[in-house]
Write an enzyme that holds these catalytic residues in place. Structure first.
Site, short mmCIF file in Angstrom:
data_model
loop_
_atom_site.label_atom_id
_atom_site.label_comp_id
_atom_site.label_asym_id
_atom_site.label_seq_id
_atom_site.Cartn_x
_atom_site.Cartn_y
_atom_site.Cartn_z
N SER A 131 0.87 -1.18 0.00
CA SER A 131 0.00 0.00 0.00
C SER A 131 0.91 1.23 0.00
CB SER A 131 -0.91 -0.01 1.23
OG SER A 131 -0.16 0.08 2.43
N HIS A 141 -3.42 -6.20 2.41
CA HIS A 141 -2.52 -7.21 2.97
C HIS A 141 -3.20 -8.56 3.19
CE1 HIS A 141 0.21 -3.82 4.75
NE2 HIS A 141 0.26 -3.89 3.44
N GLN A 146 -6.66 -1.88 6.98
CA GLN A 146 -5.48 -2.70 6.69
C GLN A 146 -4.89 -3.37 7.94
OE1 GLN A 146 -2.37 -1.25 3.73
NE2 GLN A 146 -1.23 -1.02 5.63
N GLU A 147 -4.85 -2.62 9.05
CA GLU A 147 -4.14 -3.15 10.22
C GLU A 147 -4.88 -2.88 11.53
OE1 GLU A 147 -0.13 -1.58 10.07
OE2 GLU A 147 -0.05 -1.90 7.91
N GLU A 161 1.44 -9.50 6.97
CA GLU A 161 2.24 -9.08 8.12
C GLU A 161 2.08 -10.03 9.31
OE1 GLU A 161 1.62 -4.89 8.79
OE2 GLU A 161 2.67 -4.39 6.93
N ASP A 199 -4.15 1.00 11.56
CA ASP A 199 -3.72 1.67 10.33
C ASP A 199 -4.74 1.31 9.26
OD1 ASP A 199 -2.65 2.72 8.08
OD2 ASP A 199 -0.86 1.47 8.02
N GLU A 224 -3.31 5.57 12.35
CA GLU A 224 -2.39 5.96 11.26
C GLU A 224 -3.17 6.02 9.95
OE1 GLU A 224 0.81 3.10 10.97
OE2 GLU A 224 0.98 3.42 8.82
N ASP A 274 1.42 8.33 7.38
CA ASP A 274 2.34 7.41 6.70
C ASP A 274 2.38 7.78 5.22
OD1 ASP A 274 3.64 5.27 5.49
OD2 ASP A 274 2.10 3.78 5.94
N LYS A 290 9.69 5.17 7.45
CA LYS A 290 10.10 3.99 6.69
C LYS A 290 11.31 4.38 5.84
CE LYS A 290 5.46 2.01 5.99
NZ LYS A 290 4.24 2.19 5.17
N HIS A 343 8.42 -1.33 9.58
CA HIS A 343 8.73 -2.32 8.53
C HIS A 343 7.87 -2.03 7.30
CE1 HIS A 343 5.11 -5.12 9.61
NE2 HIS A 343 4.79 -3.86 9.64
N ARG A 344 7.95 -2.88 6.27
CA ARG A 344 7.04 -2.87 5.14
C ARG A 344 6.31 -4.20 5.10
NH1 ARG A 344 7.39 1.87 1.99
NH2 ARG A 344 5.25 1.18 1.65
N SER A 345 5.23 -4.24 4.32
CA SER A 345 4.50 -5.51 4.24
C SER A 345 5.32 -6.58 3.53
CB SER A 345 3.15 -5.31 3.56
OG SER A 345 3.32 -4.71 2.30
N LYS A 371 6.84 -0.43 14.54
CA LYS A 371 5.74 -1.22 13.98
C LYS A 371 6.40 -2.31 13.16
CE LYS A 371 2.83 0.02 10.41
NZ LYS A 371 1.61 0.47 9.71
P1 PGA Z 1 2.98 -1.33 3.12
O1 PGA Z 1 2.05 -1.24 4.40
O2 PGA Z 1 4.33 -1.75 3.54
O3 PGA Z 1 2.27 -2.33 2.25
O4 PGA Z 1 2.97 0.06 2.52
C1 PGA Z 1 2.49 -0.78 5.65
C2 PGA Z 1 1.77 0.45 6.09
O5 PGA Z 1 0.87 0.97 5.39
O6 PGA Z 1 2.08 0.97 7.16
ZN ZN Z 2 0.54 2.68 6.96
#
Ligand code: PGA
Ligand code: ZN
Length: 418
Positions: free
Chosen positions: A35, A148, A156-157, A198, A235, A279, A306, A331, A359-361, A382
């Site tokens: 994302s 994800h 997403q999270e 994740e 998130d 987030e 983000d 990131k 981190h990243r996904s 995270k």
């Molecule tokens: P991504 O997701 O690594 O797929 O961008 C992580 C996030 O959105 O924080």
């Molecule tokens: Zn995010």
């Protein structure tokens, strides 16, 4: 320097080895998002559909082994800034697409590691100095949705935050026990316990509230106190469900919300559950959405940008000037060098904002972000759930650091307790 490697989604990425004249070396692997924010520094992918569906990285590898190596040969590995400046100038583009942000970041991180090795100190100490003793409170993503996971959740999270633990090792226990309790609850209710990108579960739940209820129940089941011991964070990654100024919950059923309706939804969740951080509650171009949320509850919870900032000092400055959020997700691969990432962190510190090293996904077993989180001292990371080794590797490295620091290690909640 070289070479090619695979990430947690089975796509190629770079693993870079930097060797110094004095015999010291550093290795680093590059993560990858799903994302991704529109203005992130860009990964260079080959686009050759005959290999990895176009996602090969042979060009980026050849840049590391060619033009980048030629430029850096003979430079000192420490300090880091001239190295990163040389990389930025060599690339010459705003998005780092010429050499590839993946090539540039791999080199930047590998050289930092090599320099730490030459200095004879751990990476967190090399980057953060002798005062780098604060372990981060982890945000652990126990229910995955959005891009994800192929399930019915638009957010997403859904994360748990064991901020009331006495130390990092106990925080991992709080998180793991809650994760296992959640597994049992989902299983008993007949939901899938398969996991997403994740490492969090990816069940087909009907509503956001159902996910929150299950998490709170899981925390209770372990004998911990929701809010004080383990809090919740989201998130939603709202850019992924934004459409033409509206927010469309397409995965859970075709519900469309206006910005105000989405804000009310968040406010309702805040009243019902012990949430400490949200987030990307709004889309990356919906600055007004963030500002409205800040005005409504910026004194109560952490509001993190983000995709809104993509770790880019230019956007972070805009956010500070307009009070869009009170925290930034950090990131390394969104901006592309260690030095620029540290500058982004410094801006947060100067503004009195929170910052979460992330981190990243798409990840690898590389644990650079664990050391980086301790070095930056903001007290937040995270790094995903309590399954999938590329996620656990980050927590395991932090356990190692906590042990190494011994009584000097600090674990403190950056949040107000509920
Ligand atoms: P991504 O997701 O690594 O797929 O961008 C992580 C996030 O959105 O924080
Ligand atoms: Zn995010």
């Amino acid at each position: 320097m070289h070479s090619k490697f695979s990430n947690s989604r089975g796509y190629p990425t770079l693993r870079v080895v930097a060797r110094l004249d004095n015999g010291h070396a550093g290795t680093a692997s590059v993560p990858s998002g799903a994302s991704t924010g529109r203005y992130e520094a860009l990964e260079l992918r080959d686009g050759d559909m005959a290999r990895y569906g176009g996602k090969g990285v042979l060009k980026a590898v050849s840049h590391v082994n060619g033009i980048i190596r030629d430029r850096l040969m003979g430079m000192a590995a420490c300090p880091q800034e001239p190295i990163d400046t040389a990389l930025i100038v060599l690339d010459g583009t705003e998005s780092k697409i010429k050499l590839g942000a993946n090539a540039i970041l791999g080199v930047s991180m590998a050289i930092a590691r090599a320099a730490a090795s030459a200095a004879g100190v751990p990476l967190y100490c090399y980057l953060g100095g002798v005062s780098a003793t604060r372990l981060p409170v982890p945000m652990m993503n126990v229910i995955n949705g959005g891009r994800h996971a192929q399930n019915s959740l638009d957010f997403q999270e859904f994360m748990i935050v064991p901020h009331g633990a006495p130390n990092f090792a106990e925080a991992v226990r709080y998180g793991a026990e809650t994760f296992h309790a959640l597994h049992e609850l989902l299983h008993k209710a007949g939901h899938s316990t398969a996991v997403g990108d994740e490492g969090g579960f990816a069940p087909n739940l009907r509503t956001i509230e159902e996910a929150c209820e299950l998490i709170v129940e899981a925390i209770r089941k372990t004998g911990l106190q929701p809010g004080t011991d383990v809090a919740l964070a989201f998130d939603p990654a709202a850019s992924t469900f934004a459409n033409d100024g509206k927010y469309v919950f397409a995965k859970s059923g075709d519900k469309t919300l206006s910005r105000d309706e989405l804000l009310s939804l968040y406010n309702g969740l805040l009243d019902a559950y012990p949430i400490v951080s949200i987030e990307d509650g709004f889309a990356e171009d919906d600055w007004d959405g963030f500002r409205l949320q800040m005005a409504a509850c910026g004194d109560r919870i952490q509001i993190v940008g983000d995709d809104l900032y993509v770790t880019n000092p230019r956007f972070i400055q805009k956010g500070i000037d307009s009070r869009a959020t009170n925290a930034v997700l950090i990131k390394l691969n969104q901006i592309g060098t260690v030095t620029e990432t540290m500058k982004a962190v410094q801006m947060c510190r100067d503004a009195g904002w929170g910052y979460v090293i992330s981190h990243r996904s798409g990840e690898t077993e590389d644990t650079f972000i664990s050391d980086f989180a301790v070095a930056m001292g903001g007290g937040q990371i995270k790094a995903g759930s309590l399954s999938r080794s590329e996620r656990l590797a980050k927590y395991n490295r932090l356990l190692e650091i906590e042990r190494e620091l011994g009584p000097a290690a600090v674990y403190e909640s950056p949040f107000l307790t509920h």
